[in-house]
Design a protein around this motif. Sequence first.
Motif, short mmCIF file in Angstrom:
data_model
loop_
_atom_site.label_atom_id
_atom_site.label_comp_id
_atom_site.label_asym_id
_atom_site.label_seq_id
_atom_site.Cartn_x
_atom_site.Cartn_y
_atom_site.Cartn_z
N LYS A 172 0.80 -1.22 0.00
CA LYS A 172 -0.06 0.20 0.10
C LYS A 172 0.96 1.16 -0.01
CE LYS A 172 -3.82 -0.27 1.80
NZ LYS A 172 -4.77 -0.87 0.60
N SER A 173 0.51 2.32 -0.30
CA SER A 173 1.08 3.62 -0.52
C SER A 173 0.31 4.81 -0.09
CB SER A 173 1.65 3.68 -1.92
OG SER A 173 0.72 3.48 -3.03
N VAL A 174 1.12 5.72 0.74
CA VAL A 174 0.72 7.12 0.79
C VAL A 174 1.27 8.24 0.78
CG1 VAL A 174 1.07 6.53 3.57
CG2 VAL A 174 -0.86 8.23 2.68
N THR A 232 0.03 8.60 -10.08
CA THR A 232 -0.31 7.23 -10.51
C THR A 232 0.11 6.10 -9.73
OG1 THR A 232 1.27 7.57 -12.19
CG2 THR A 232 -1.14 7.67 -12.88
N SER A 233 1.31 6.67 -8.98
CA SER A 233 2.18 5.75 -8.02
C SER A 233 1.77 5.51 -6.77
CB SER A 233 3.51 5.98 -8.20
OG SER A 233 4.05 7.05 -7.45
N PHE A 234 0.96 6.40 -6.47
CA PHE A 234 0.52 6.38 -4.80
C PHE A 234 -0.98 5.98 -4.81
CE2 PHE A 234 3.98 7.54 -2.06
CZ PHE A 234 4.88 8.07 -2.81
N GLU A 235 -1.37 5.37 -3.89
CA GLU A 235 -2.87 4.96 -3.90
C GLU A 235 -3.71 5.94 -3.03
OE1 GLU A 235 -3.22 1.10 -1.62
OE2 GLU A 235 -5.40 1.33 -1.66
N TYR A 236 -2.90 6.60 -2.18
CA TYR A 236 -3.47 7.79 -1.26
C TYR A 236 -2.65 8.84 -1.48
CZ TYR A 236 -6.77 4.19 0.69
OH TYR A 236 -7.53 3.24 0.77
N THR A 269 -4.88 7.70 -10.69
CA THR A 269 -5.45 6.75 -9.73
C THR A 269 -5.65 7.18 -8.42
OG1 THR A 269 -3.47 5.44 -9.79
CG2 THR A 269 -5.05 4.75 -11.43
N ALA A 270 -4.48 7.90 -8.18
CA ALA A 270 -4.52 8.11 -6.62
C ALA A 270 -6.09 8.62 -6.06
CB ALA A 270 -3.38 9.23 -6.32
N LYS A 271 -6.05 8.26 -4.78
CA LYS A 271 -7.33 8.84 -4.01
C LYS A 271 -6.74 10.00 -3.37
CE LYS A 271 -8.30 4.52 -2.44
NZ LYS A 271 -7.89 3.55 -3.31
N TRP A 282 4.30 -0.99 3.40
CA TRP A 282 3.64 0.45 2.94
C TRP A 282 5.14 1.03 2.27
CZ3 TRP A 282 -0.61 3.09 3.36
CH2 TRP A 282 -1.71 2.30 3.97
#
Length: 145
Positions: A7-9, A84-88, A111-113, A40
Motif C-alpha cells: 500500500k502507498s500513501v 499514478t504511483s501512490f494509492e492515497y 489513480t490516486a485517491k 507500505w
Amino acid sequence: MAAPAPKSVLFVCLGNICRSPIAEAVFRKMAMDAGVADKWRIDSAATSTYEIGSSPDHRGQACMKKHGVPMSHVARQVTKADFTSFEYILCMDENNLSELNRKANLVKNYTAKIELLGSYDPQKQRIIQDPYYGSRIMWLASTLW
Ligand SMILES: N#Cc1ccccc1-c1cc(NCCCN2CCCCC2)c2ccccc2n1
C-alpha cells in the motif's frame, strides 16, 4: 500465493517542511510499531516550490525528537508520477486539496485517491492548519483587528 502489492500513501502540504513530513514520520512509526512497515510505501511532498531541498522545520524536528519519532526528509514538490504511483494522497487543508486536484486533472488516467488527512480524524478536525507563521502572529493579528 503472490504477496499483495504494497500500500502507498503520500502526505502533502504547502511547503513539505512542517505538516506533511510530520505526518509521514508518525505514520511510518505507527506502521513499524504495528509490524507492517514493509507493506507500505510512505512519503511526503509539497504543492509549492517554496522549500525544495529544505529539511523539516526546526519546531517539528524538536517535537518529533521529544516524542521519539524519527524524522528525516528533504522537501520535494509533488510530481505527475505521484498521481499514478501512490494509492492515497492525503493533504492538510482546502488549498492543498484544490491545488492537488488541479494538478491531478493534468495527469491522464490518474489513480490516486486525493483526500484530506483530517477526514480520517475521529474528532472530526478536517483541516490541519499551516503553522508556518506560528500562533504568535495569529495572536498579534487578533489584537490588531
Ligand atoms: N504563502 C503562504 C502562507 C500563507 C499563510 C500562512 C502560511 C504561509 C506559508 C508561507 C511560507 N513561506 C513564506 C512565503 C514563501 N514565498 C511565497 C511567495 C513565493 C516565494 C515563496 C511557507 C513555507 C513553508 C511551508 C509553509 C509556508 N506557509
